[in-house]
Design a protein around this motif. Structure first.
Motif, PDB file in Angstrom:
ATOM      1  N   TYR A 188     -13.121 -27.039   1.518  1.00 53.69           N
ATOM      2  CA  TYR A 188     -12.377 -27.807   2.519  1.00 53.69           C
ATOM      3  C   TYR A 188     -10.994 -27.215   2.678  1.00 53.69           C
ATOM      4  N   GLY A 189     -10.531 -27.196   3.905  1.00 49.94           N
ATOM      5  CA  GLY A 189      -9.180 -26.713   4.145  1.00 49.94           C
ATOM      6  C   GLY A 189      -8.712 -27.062   5.539  1.00 49.94           C
ATOM      7  N   LEU A 190      -7.503 -26.679   5.840  1.00 50.40           N
ATOM      8  CA  LEU A 190      -6.947 -26.846   7.179  1.00 50.40           C
ATOM      9  C   LEU A 190      -5.895 -25.778   7.386  1.00 50.40           C
ATOM     10  N   THR A 191      -5.708 -25.402   8.632  1.00 48.14           N
ATOM     11  CA  THR A 191      -4.783 -24.310   8.956  1.00 48.14           C
ATOM     12  C   THR A 191      -3.438 -24.517   8.282  1.00 48.14           C
ATOM     13  N   GLU A 192      -2.976 -25.768   8.260  1.00 56.51           N
ATOM     14  CA  GLU A 192      -1.668 -26.106   7.704  1.00 56.51           C
ATOM     15  C   GLU A 192      -1.558 -25.827   6.204  1.00 56.51           C
ATOM     16  N   ALA A 193      -2.696 -25.515   5.548  1.00 54.46           N
ATOM     17  CA  ALA A 193      -2.684 -25.205   4.109  1.00 54.46           C
ATOM     18  C   ALA A 193      -3.185 -23.785   3.845  1.00 54.46           C
ATOM     19  N   SER A 194      -3.225 -22.970   4.832  1.00 53.61           N
ATOM     20  CA  SER A 194      -3.442 -21.499   4.757  1.00 53.61           C
ATOM     21  C   SER A 194      -4.827 -20.932   4.459  1.00 53.61           C
ATOM     22  N   PRO A 195      -5.956 -21.519   4.494  1.00 53.69           N
ATOM     23  CA  PRO A 195      -6.247 -22.912   4.761  1.00 53.69           C
ATOM     24  C   PRO A 195      -6.902 -23.665   3.591  1.00 53.69           C
ATOM     25  N   ILE A 196      -7.412 -22.943   2.564  1.00 53.41           N
ATOM     26  CA  ILE A 196      -8.282 -23.599   1.569  1.00 53.41           C
ATOM     27  C   ILE A 196      -7.499 -24.571   0.693  1.00 53.41           C
ATOM     28  N   VAL A 197      -8.017 -25.788   0.583  1.00 54.58           N
ATOM     29  CA  VAL A 197      -7.421 -26.839  -0.247  1.00 54.58           C
ATOM     30  C   VAL A 197      -8.291 -27.090  -1.474  1.00 54.58           C
ATOM     31  N   ALA A 198      -9.595 -27.141  -1.272  1.00 53.34           N
ATOM     32  CA  ALA A 198     -10.526 -27.433  -2.367  1.00 53.34           C
ATOM     33  C   ALA A 198     -11.803 -26.639  -2.155  1.00 53.34           C
ATOM     34  N   VAL A 199     -12.469 -26.302  -3.255  1.00 53.61           N
ATOM     35  CA  VAL A 199     -13.747 -25.597  -3.165  1.00 53.61           C
ATOM     36  C   VAL A 199     -14.532 -25.837  -4.448  1.00 53.61           C
ATOM     37  N   ASN A 200     -15.840 -25.854  -4.331  1.00 57.27           N
ATOM     38  CA  ASN A 200     -16.686 -25.938  -5.518  1.00 57.27           C
ATOM     39  C   ASN A 200     -16.651 -24.609  -6.253  1.00 57.27           C
ATOM     40  N   ARG A 201     -16.903 -24.662  -7.543  1.00 58.14           N
ATOM     41  CA  ARG A 201     -16.865 -23.456  -8.380  1.00 58.14           C
ATOM     42  C   ARG A 201     -18.285 -22.936  -8.632  1.00 58.14           C
ATOM     43  N   ASP A 202     -18.371 -21.724  -9.154  1.00 57.86           N
ATOM     44  CA  ASP A 202     -19.678 -21.132  -9.457  1.00 57.86           C
ATOM     45  C   ASP A 202     -20.498 -22.008 -10.397  1.00 57.86           C
ATOM     46  N   LYS A 203     -19.833 -22.575 -11.408  1.00 55.98           N
ATOM     47  CA  LYS A 203     -20.557 -23.378 -12.398  1.00 55.98           C
ATOM     48  C   LYS A 203     -20.153 -24.849 -12.402  1.00 55.98           C
ATOM     49  N   GLN A 204     -19.178 -25.199 -11.603  1.00 59.25           N
ATOM     50  CA  GLN A 204     -18.757 -26.597 -11.466  1.00 59.25           C
ATOM     51  C   GLN A 204     -18.852 -26.963  -9.993  1.00 59.25           C
ATOM     52  N   TYR A 205     -19.911 -27.665  -9.634  1.00 61.40           N
ATOM     53  CA  TYR A 205     -20.065 -27.991  -8.221  1.00 61.40           C
ATOM     54  C   TYR A 205     -20.868 -29.277  -8.031  1.00 61.40           C
ATOM     55  N   ARG A 206     -20.630 -29.904  -6.904  1.00 67.53           N
ATOM     56  CA  ARG A 206     -21.375 -31.077  -6.445  1.00 67.53           C
ATOM     57  C   ARG A 206     -21.716 -30.808  -4.979  1.00 67.53           C
ATOM     58  N   HIS A 207     -22.980 -30.884  -4.640  1.00 63.20           N
ATOM     59  CA  HIS A 207     -23.378 -30.543  -3.278  1.00 63.20           C
ATOM     60  C   HIS A 207     -22.880 -31.539  -2.231  1.00 63.20           C
ATOM     61  N   ASP A 208     -22.533 -32.756  -2.645  1.00 60.42           N
ATOM     62  CA  ASP A 208     -22.033 -33.749  -1.690  1.00 60.42           C
ATOM     63  C   ASP A 208     -20.508 -33.832  -1.691  1.00 60.42           C
ATOM     64  N   SER A 209     -19.870 -32.897  -2.401  1.00 63.15           N
ATOM     65  CA  SER A 209     -18.410 -32.891  -2.514  1.00 63.15           C
ATOM     66  C   SER A 209     -17.836 -31.608  -1.918  1.00 63.15           C
ATOM     67  N   ILE A 210     -16.571 -31.680  -1.499  1.00 60.94           N
ATOM     68  CA  ILE A 210     -15.879 -30.470  -1.016  1.00 60.94           C
ATOM     69  C   ILE A 210     -15.304 -29.673  -2.187  1.00 60.94           C
ATOM     70  N   GLY A 211     -15.487 -30.175  -3.406  1.00 65.69           N
ATOM     71  CA  GLY A 211     -15.091 -29.418  -4.582  1.00 65.69           C
ATOM     72  C   GLY A 211     -13.817 -29.913  -5.251  1.00 65.69           C
ATOM     73  N   LEU A 212     -13.254 -29.029  -6.065  1.00 65.14           N
ATOM     74  CA  LEU A 212     -12.039 -29.315  -6.824  1.00 65.14           C
ATOM     75  C   LEU A 212     -10.843 -28.655  -6.132  1.00 65.14           C
ATOM     76  N   PRO A 213      -9.644 -29.201  -6.302  1.00 64.88           N
ATOM     77  CA  PRO A 213      -8.460 -28.543  -5.741  1.00 64.88           C
ATOM     78  C   PRO A 213      -8.360 -27.104  -6.257  1.00 64.88           C
ATOM     79  N   ILE A 214      -7.929 -26.173  -5.402  1.00 71.12           N
ATOM     80  CA  ILE A 214      -7.764 -24.798  -5.867  1.00 71.12           C
ATOM     81  C   ILE A 214      -6.543 -24.717  -6.795  1.00 71.12           C
ATOM     82  N   PRO A 215      -6.527 -23.764  -7.727  1.00 71.57           N
ATOM     83  CA  PRO A 215      -5.385 -23.629  -8.637  1.00 71.57           C
ATOM     84  C   PRO A 215      -4.082 -23.453  -7.857  1.00 71.57           C
TER      85      PRO A 215
END
Length: 575
Positions: A365-392
């Motif tokens: 998940y992201g938006l242009t105003e955040a360059s854009p990625i805000v959150a993403v699932n990880r290779d080994k930490q993920y939920r298919h119904d979620s947009i993931g964890l905040p990026i570092p």
């Protein structure tokens, strides 16, 4: 909520530093594979790419516009990428524009951006020339397709590139020595405007580079990877994730020749990674099932294969997924291992289905105003119904959550934009005490996974105080095989004592013809009755207040942004 990096990454100060590092680390490896006129692929190494960036940047500075605003318009191609990095790394502020916009809108944005130069694909030559007398702010018009200059104002990209090379050979080092202000506006990105008209987002080198490093610290990529660039490069999602992050990691980029050529280009280029939107990914998945449904034996094999694949992998930890589904893998080039999906909600069943076939799908998940990625699932930490964890490096919180934990998603960190260009009121509305108020509603679970509900502006509020998220209802509706897409909104009932849910629906006529077992166009009455019965079945799965009460059948698809999101503000005015 903050997260730690999963992977170690190298530090880059700015995009100039990035290309200098990558050109040394991956010097003789192909940064791009581009199609030539004879339909063959030609490799362009990282070293050659950097030389072209420096040459074109030197030529741009020689035009004497100072560090001006340089717009770029065109399909995904090598010249676009050279223009972007040449501009941002010392020639000025880059202004990527949407090639799908009508010419009057392009003209308006070229004026609004105060562009001094526009670099454009040959397809736009007639349009650019027609509007050029009205664009007094633009001094030079640079055509990517011509080999020689036309006159003093209409120049050739390739002639400038050759001139820049000669200037560098003669010792001209103004561009090479140009300093980078990492905190100043270096890119002006017009938002896609799904809920409102486009605004110009100001991004800096720091914004973009922090996002590149954070994404690379979240998902594994390396120099053995390759990607087919499908989504439009002017969109920050594709530009940051599908272009710049790939160059940072030493991956090879090939360009898709158009949506109807996706299958052909995947087989030719054999990518290991794809950056997609749900519309394309879901279409790919549905085609697999459509092919299987043509024969009962094939459909049975597909279902049995998925069952066996999941049983062996999840219970016995035996992974034969890619062997079982070799024909599917071969259809997408044979090497595809990872798909990153963003820009809209993805049906979790699609992600699960591809994973069962041996292709990991990670939603972000992201938006242009955040360059854009805000959150993403990880290779080994993920939920298919979620947009993931905040990026570092980003702090993501839920503002003023209700009793169910639902509130507005707010973001703080180096990726957050500088503001909107020449629009202080709009900037103040979303940037408050360093926090970016995204306008998206969601919740966060105890492990930090974020779940998006919808846009704040789109909420339907009933007179009894119930909140209905159109996107949630649309997700149910769009699962029907007879419905291509839908747009849900609210309106008063006949008595004006309650808000009801209504939907505009674009039917899938081919699927309806197959269902009715006819070759001719179905009657409007047959289409309406079939869709009505689908809505009736869908309604049974939703609370009464969320149920669709009235439908309108549309012949034409909805107006969309180039990232395939419906322009809701535009479509609502047509109801």
């Amino acid at each position: 909520m903050k997260t730690s990096p999963v992977l170690e990454v190298r530090t880059i100060k700015n995009l100039k530093d990035m290309i200098e590092q990558s050109s040394k680390l991956f010097a003789n490896k192909n940064a791009f594979c581009v199609k030539t006129k004879d339909n063959l692929y030609k490799g362009i190494t990282f070293s050659e790419f950097k030389d072209d960036i420096d040459s074109f940047g030197t030529a741009l500075l020689e035009l004497g516009i100072g560090k001006g605003f340089i717009a770029v318009i065109g399909e995904n191609r090598y010249e676009w990428c050279v223009t972007y990095l040449s501009t941002i790394n010392g020639a000025g502020v880059v202004v990527p524009l949407d090639k799908e916009l009508p010419l009057p809108e392009l003209e308006n944005l070229l004026r609004q951006s105060n562009a001094n130069v526009v670099v454009y694909s040959g397809k736009f030559d007639d349009g650019i020339k027609e509007m050029s007398p009205r664009l007094s702010n633009i001094k030079y018009f640079i055509n990517m397709n011509t080999d020689e200059h036309e006159n003093e104002s209409f120049l050739s990209f390739w002639a400038l590139l050759r001139k820049g090379k000669k200037l560098l050979e003669s010792g001209k080092k103004d561009y090479l020595n140009a300093s980078i202000d990492e905190n100043a506006m270096s890119a002006m990105i017009f938002t896609s405007g799904t809920t409102d008209h486009a605004k110009a987002v100001m991004l800096s080198h720091r914004n973009i580079c922090s996002n590149i490093m954070a994404v690379s610290a979240s998902i594994y990529m390396d120099s053995t990877d390759s990607v087919v660039s499908i989504l439009p490069l002017h969109h920050t999602y594709e530009c940051t994730a599908g272009f710049l992050t790939m160059i940072y990691n030493g991956a090879t980029i090939t360009f898709n020749e158009g949506l109807k050529y996706i299958g052909k280009n995947l087989k030719e280029a054999q990518p290991s990674i794809l950056i997609l939107v749900p519309l394309i990914l879901e279409s790919m998945y549905n085609k697999i099932w459509e092919q299987a449904s043509k024969k009962k034996s094939l459909k049975f094999k597909l279902k049995a294969g998925l069952f066996i694949s999941n049983l062996l992998y999840n219970v016995f930890k035996i992974d034969i997924r890619r062997k079982l589904f070799k024909s599917v893998i071969d259809n997408v080039g044979g090497k595809l291992r990872l798909v990153i999906s963003g820009a809209a909600a993805l049906d979790p069943e699609v992600a699960k289905g591809f994973e069962s076939m041996g292709i990991k799908v990670l939603q972000g998940y992201g938006l242009t105003e955040a360059s854009p990625i805000v959150a993403v699932n990880r290779d080994k930490q993920y939920r298919h119904d979620s947009i993931g964890l905040p990026i570092p490096g980003l702090d993501v919180e839920i503002s003023n959550p209700d009793k169910d934990g639902l509130g507005e998603i707010i973001v703080k960190g180096d990726s957050v934009m500088l503001g909107y260009y020449n629009n202080e009121a709009a900037t103040k509305a979303v940037l408050k005490n360093g926090w970016l108020y995204t306008g998206d509603l969601g919740r966060m679970d105890e492990n930090g996974f974020i779940y998006i509900t919808g846009r704040q502006k789109n909420i339907i509020v009933t007179k009894t105080g119930k909140n209905i998220f159109p996107e949630e209802v649309e997700a149910y509706i769009n699962k029907s095989p007879f419905i291509k897409e839908s747009l849900v909104s609210g309106r008063e009932n006949d008595k004006n004592d309650e808000t009801i849910v209504v939907a505009q629906i674009v039917p899938d006529i081919d699927a309806i013809k197959a269902r009715l077992k006819i070759d001719t166009e179905p009657s409007p009455e047959d289409v309406y009755n079939l869709i009505k019965s689908e809505i009736k079945a869908i309604n049974k799965n939703m609370p009464i207040y969320k149920r669709v009460v009235d439908i309108t059948i549309r012949e034409n698809e909805f107006a969309k942004t180039s990232s395939k999101k419906i322009k809701r503000y535009l479509e609502k005015t047509r109801v």
